[in-house]
Design a protein around this motif. Sequence first.
Motif, PDB file in Angstrom:
ATOM      1  N   ALA A  23      41.443 -19.423  44.835  1.00 37.84           N
ATOM      2  CA  ALA A  23      40.521 -19.314  43.703  1.00 37.84           C
ATOM      3  C   ALA A  23      41.202 -19.597  42.367  1.00 37.84           C
ATOM      4  N   GLU A  24      42.429 -19.107  42.188  1.00 37.61           N
ATOM      5  CA  GLU A  24      43.115 -19.280  40.904  1.00 37.61           C
ATOM      6  C   GLU A  24      43.540 -20.724  40.636  1.00 37.61           C
ATOM      7  N   SER A  25      43.571 -21.563  41.657  1.00 29.56           N
ATOM      8  CA  SER A  25      43.975 -22.966  41.494  1.00 29.56           C
ATOM      9  C   SER A  25      42.795 -23.927  41.570  1.00 29.56           C
ATOM     10  N   ARG A  26      41.646 -23.419  41.913  1.00 25.55           N
ATOM     11  CA  ARG A  26      40.505 -24.266  42.249  1.00 25.55           C
ATOM     12  C   ARG A  26      40.077 -25.203  41.115  1.00 25.55           C
ATOM     13  N   GLU A  28      41.681 -26.365  38.411  1.00 23.24           N
ATOM     14  CA  GLU A  28      42.695 -27.393  38.130  1.00 23.24           C
ATOM     15  C   GLU A  28      42.785 -28.393  39.281  1.00 23.24           C
TER      16      GLU A  28
END
Length: 112
Positions: A23-26, A28
């Motif tokens: 989720a935290e990279s989605r 970008e």
Amino acid sequence: MSNNTIASASGPVFRVDKFVVPAESRAEFIAQMKRIQQTLRTWPGCMRAHVLDQTGGSGEFNVVTMVEWASEQAVASAAEFVKKKFAQEGFDPVAFTKNAGVRPDQGFYRIA
């Protein structure tokens, strides 16, 4: 068949890349995939290119990219172009994917 090998046959070739994206990279990651797809859409032989973001279901892969190429020759030409473009930009897609914590499943497909 390896990720970079296409079985010989005529007709369109599909490159389908499935990703498990944290989720935290989605955001970008999707932005980078869209940028790449936009470049591919301009290349001769690219019939269509999409970045798909999972909105429902229980599937493991939450981001999928799909490019339909007119032929194996179009794939080979685009691969060379993209390799050079990434080198000029200093972009390493393998490192980017790894650093984003993304797990890929990639391959070439033909209509069954």
